[in-house]
Design an enzyme around this catalytic site. Structure first.
Site, PDB file in Angstrom:
ATOM      1  N   GLU A  22      69.284  77.168  34.940  1.00  0.00           N
ATOM      2  CA  GLU A  22      67.659  77.828  34.308  1.00  0.00           C
ATOM      3  C   GLU A  22      67.099  77.285  36.377  1.00  0.00           C
ATOM      4  O   GLU A  22      66.647  76.119  36.343  1.00  0.00           O
ATOM      5  CB  GLU A  22      66.573  77.034  33.645  1.00  0.00           C
ATOM      6  CG  GLU A  22      67.670  77.356  32.526  1.00  0.00           C
ATOM      7  CD  GLU A  22      67.473  78.458  32.069  1.00  0.00           C
ATOM      8  OE1 GLU A  22      66.586  79.928  32.151  1.00  0.00           O
ATOM      9  OE2 GLU A  22      66.863  78.916  30.212  1.00  0.00           O
TER      10      GLU A  22
ATOM     11  N   CYS B 292      58.129  77.331  35.931  1.00  0.00           N
ATOM     12  CA  CYS B 292      58.951  78.158  36.819  1.00  0.00           C
ATOM     13  C   CYS B 292      59.465  79.782  36.569  1.00  0.00           C
ATOM     14  O   CYS B 292      58.770  80.413  37.675  1.00  0.00           O
ATOM     15  CB  CYS B 292      60.871  78.122  36.128  1.00  0.00           C
ATOM     16  SG  CYS B 292      60.391  77.489  34.379  1.00  0.00           S
TER      17      CYS B 292
HETATM   18  P1  NAD Z   1      64.301  68.350  43.204  1.00  0.00           P
HETATM   19  O1  NAD Z   1      64.819  69.962  43.350  1.00  0.00           O
HETATM   20  O2  NAD Z   1      65.511  67.531  43.475  1.00  0.00           O
HETATM   21  O3  NAD Z   1      64.072  68.195  41.394  1.00  0.00           O
HETATM   22  C1  NAD Z   1      64.534  68.633  40.112  1.00  0.00           C
HETATM   23  C2  NAD Z   1      64.890  68.472  38.690  1.00  0.00           C
HETATM   24  O4  NAD Z   1      66.224  68.373  39.367  1.00  0.00           O
HETATM   25  C3  NAD Z   1      64.103  66.922  39.101  1.00  0.00           C
HETATM   26  O5  NAD Z   1      64.058  66.461  37.768  1.00  0.00           O
HETATM   27  C4  NAD Z   1      65.323  65.751  39.219  1.00  0.00           C
HETATM   28  O6  NAD Z   1      65.565  64.944  38.259  1.00  0.00           O
HETATM   29  C5  NAD Z   1      66.542  67.012  38.880  1.00  0.00           C
HETATM   30  N1  NAD Z   1      67.498  66.187  39.875  1.00  0.00           N
HETATM   31  C6  NAD Z   1      67.696  66.128  41.279  1.00  0.00           C
HETATM   32  N2  NAD Z   1      68.699  66.115  41.754  1.00  0.00           N
HETATM   33  C7  NAD Z   1      69.326  66.147  41.058  1.00  0.00           C
HETATM   34  C8  NAD Z   1      71.247  65.968  40.554  1.00  0.00           C
HETATM   35  N3  NAD Z   1      71.514  65.814  41.903  1.00  0.00           N
HETATM   36  N4  NAD Z   1      71.777  66.151  39.648  1.00  0.00           N
HETATM   37  C9  NAD Z   1      70.439  66.160  38.943  1.00  0.00           C
HETATM   38  N5  NAD Z   1      70.033  66.443  38.402  1.00  0.00           N
HETATM   39  C10 NAD Z   1      68.677  66.332  39.804  1.00  0.00           C
HETATM   40  O7  NAD Z   1      62.435  68.633  43.331  1.00  0.00           O
HETATM   41  P2  NAD Z   1      61.506  68.281  42.756  1.00  0.00           P
HETATM   42  O8  NAD Z   1      61.013  67.783  43.764  1.00  0.00           O
HETATM   43  O9  NAD Z   1      61.538  67.932  41.757  1.00  0.00           O
HETATM   44  O10 NAD Z   1      61.445  70.203  42.347  1.00  0.00           O
HETATM   45  C11 NAD Z   1      61.642  70.834  43.745  1.00  0.00           C
HETATM   46  C12 NAD Z   1      61.126  72.035  43.130  1.00  0.00           C
HETATM   47  O11 NAD Z   1      62.540  72.545  41.767  1.00  0.00           O
HETATM   48  C13 NAD Z   1      60.035  72.878  42.945  1.00  0.00           C
HETATM   49  O12 NAD Z   1      59.163  72.937  43.819  1.00  0.00           O
HETATM   50  C14 NAD Z   1      60.210  73.490  42.185  1.00  0.00           C
HETATM   51  O13 NAD Z   1      60.842  74.985  42.712  1.00  0.00           O
HETATM   52  C15 NAD Z   1      61.582  74.016  41.650  1.00  0.00           C
HETATM   53  N6  NAD Z   1      61.460  73.345  40.045  1.00  0.00           N
HETATM   54  C16 NAD Z   1      62.002  74.069  39.132  1.00  0.00           C
HETATM   55  C17 NAD Z   1      61.568  73.488  37.719  1.00  0.00           C
HETATM   56  C18 NAD Z   1      61.897  74.959  36.730  1.00  0.00           C
HETATM   57  O14 NAD Z   1      62.019  74.155  36.268  1.00  0.00           O
HETATM   58  N7  NAD Z   1      63.320  75.992  36.699  1.00  0.00           N
HETATM   59  C19 NAD Z   1      61.754  72.398  37.353  1.00  0.00           C
HETATM   60  C20 NAD Z   1      61.245  71.579  38.761  1.00  0.00           C
HETATM   61  C21 NAD Z   1      61.475  71.876  39.789  1.00  0.00           C
END
Ligand code: NAD
Length: 477
Positions: free
Chosen positions: A250, A284
């Site tokens: 997702e 999202c």
């Molecule tokens: P991010 O992409 O680093 O993190 C998003 C999530 O993924 C966090 O909960 C983090 O703990 C997890 N994550 C990150 N790297 C991981 C890995 N290697 N293995 C497992 N989990 C990992 O960055 P962010 O700053 O939290 O969010 C950036 C962008 O991500 C947002 O601007 C948005 O576009 C997207 N996002 C989408 C959703 C969604 O519901 N689809 C939720 C949160 C963030």
């Protein structure tokens, strides 16, 4: 009002913390100060969780549907009873207004209730065969699941990650976001208190990339389930592919809202403005790009700004707040960067566009208009309290713009023309489409995207089927 709780891992039913484990601070989005220390799982903890998950799966895959149903129903009941306490910790750790936090916990309960019913609906089928023979298609649980949930819906994201596997007869190791750990722990605890075997639902925390790599290289894990950014999703999908594990992804979106001149403009505004700023736009499926047909552009834009300027931003625990702070320090930084870039490239900022105060992560609800395509915010998900309002000549141009980006999670449209509604349902590239409707999520409806927004579904019957494998048995009696 409750205080923010002590935090721990949940491995084999044991609440683990301390004992020399590294930890990180959980930061209040209201103040920017530390609220609690969150222990990280060691490599030994993760190995123990994997071994337990294997044992848990061996037990749970054989559990009768009644038993799985009973656990999910009882957990839903506990979530409803505990909704006030869980919502309080959720609002504190994530920043959404308390009413939205409570709604999130209730939605989690509804999801468990729906999945409880699904336990009895994972029918196989019998194929027509000559006398003395039988062929049967059956669905079996895929195996132990590793699930990673983000910080924007700390309770619901975890409920989605564990509900499907538990209904299907899998075990699951979930890593909620380290930034918002308490509500997810409370969801898992409700399941254990409801009689879920402790090895079937476990919770770990750590450095996300270390935890995911450790779990995904293990042959014990048979399925990856991830919600988060497209960038991280692509990375994890590659790790899962090494071992051909099943995946549900997702990922991000950039939802277009097509507003046609024949629509009920006031209803569209009253529905979509609160929706665009719900959870500070950190959703999202957040409505992001408003594509407005020329004849109603000015009216829609002015009505939009008028409504946004009435919104109250404040303490999430104050019932009067429509919006709280953003969830983490990255939020306002990203808003400033994207809004600044859009303005540099010629966009008009009609309201907002700046931080509020110098404490915590507050940002003004913002409206940008006439945003050129080359602005970063027209390409990348802003994931914050900002809406884009641009004008278009008509349907063909609006559909082309809606489909321009590689994302395809949610889309919305407002029109009274029934033939057009059918064309939109056919032509808009999105996993979910709301027509004259602001809500595209329901416990009984599949939730998921197309293109770079991922694949697979949570919620609905599809959320359980995503945790099952198909087996065909050909038998001579
Ligand atoms: P991010 O992409 O680093 O993190 C998003 C999530 O993924 C966090 O909960 C983090 O703990 C997890 N994550 C990150 N790297 C991981 C890995 N290697 N293995 C497992 N989990 C990992 O960055 P962010 O700053 O939290 O969010 C950036 C962008 O991500 C947002 O601007 C948005 O576009 C997207 N996002 C989408 C959703 C969604 O519901 N689809 C939720 C949160 C963030």
């Amino acid at each position: 009002m409750s205080e923010y709780p002590d935090l721990h891992l949940l491995i084999g039913g044991e609440k683990l913390s301390g004992d020399g484990r590294e930890s990180e601070d959980v930061i209040s989005p209201m103040t920017g100060d530390a609220m609690a220390a969150l222990p990280h799982a060691t490599a030994d903890d993760l190995d123990a969780a994997l071994e337990n998950a294997q044992k848990g799966f061996a037990e749970w895959r054989l559990a009768p549907a009644d038993k799985r149903e009973g656990v999910l129903r009882e957990a839903a009941k506990l979530l409803r009873e505990r909704a006030g306490t869980i919502a309080d910790m959720l609002a504190r750790e994530q920043g959404k207004p308390i009413a939205q936090a409570k709604g999130e916990v209730i939605y989690s309960a509804m999801l468990f209730e729906f999945y409880a019913g699904e336990c009895k609906r994972t029918y196989g089928r019998t194929l027509v065969r000559p006398e003395g023979q039988r062929s049967e298609v059956r669905y079996d649980p895929v195996g132990p699941v590793a699930a990673f949930a983000p910080w924007n819906f700390p309770a619901l994201n975890v409920a989605r990650k564990v509900g499907g596997p538990i209904a299907a007869g899998c075990s699951v190791i979930v890593k909620p976001s380290e930034e918002t750990p308490a509500a997810g722990l409370a969801v898992a605890q409700a399941l254990l208190d409801a009689g879920c075997p402790p090895d079937v639902c476990q919770v770990v925390f750590g450095v996300p990339s270390d935890v995911s790599e450790h779990l995904l290289v293990s042959p014990i894990i048979r399925k990856l389930s991830f919600t988060g950014s497209t960038k991280v999703g692509k990375h994890l999908a590659k790790l899962a592919a090494e071992d051909l594990k099943r995946t549900t992804m997702e990922l991000g979106g950039h939802a277009p809202i097509l507003v046609f001149a024949d629509s009920d403009i006031d209803r569209a505004l009253d529905t979509m403005v609160p929706n665009a700023y719900r959870n500070g736009g950190q959703v999202c499926v957040s409505p992001t790009r408003f594509l407005v047909e020329e004849p109603v552009y000015e009216r829609f834009r002015d009505g939009f700004v008028e409504r946004v300027e009435k919104m109250v931003v404040g303490d999430p625990l104050d019932k009067a707040s429509d919006m709280g702070p953003m969830a983490n320090a990255r939020g306002p930084d990203q808003m400033e960067r994207m809004i600044g870039d859009a303005k540099d490239k010629g966009a008009e900022c009609l309201t907002g566009g700046e931080r509020i105060g110098n404490q915590g992560f507050f940002f003004k609800p913002t409206v940008l208009a006439e945003v050129p395509e080359e602005a970063e915010i027209m390409q990348e998900e802003p994931f914050g309290p900002v809406s884009i309002i641009n004008r278009y000549a008509g349907e063909a141009e609006m559909i082309e713009e809606a489909n321009r980006l590689p994302y395809g999670l949610a889309a919305y449209a407002w029109t009274k023309d029934s033939a057009r509604r059918q064309r939109l349902a056919r032509d808009v590239e999105a996993g979910m489409l709301g027509i004259n409707h602001g809500s595209i999520s329901a416990a009984d409806a599949p939730f998921g995207g197309v293109k770079w927004s991922g694949y697979g579904h949570e919620d609905g019957a599809e959320g359980v089927m995503a945790c099952m494998v198909t087996k065909t048995v050909h038998e001579i009696l």
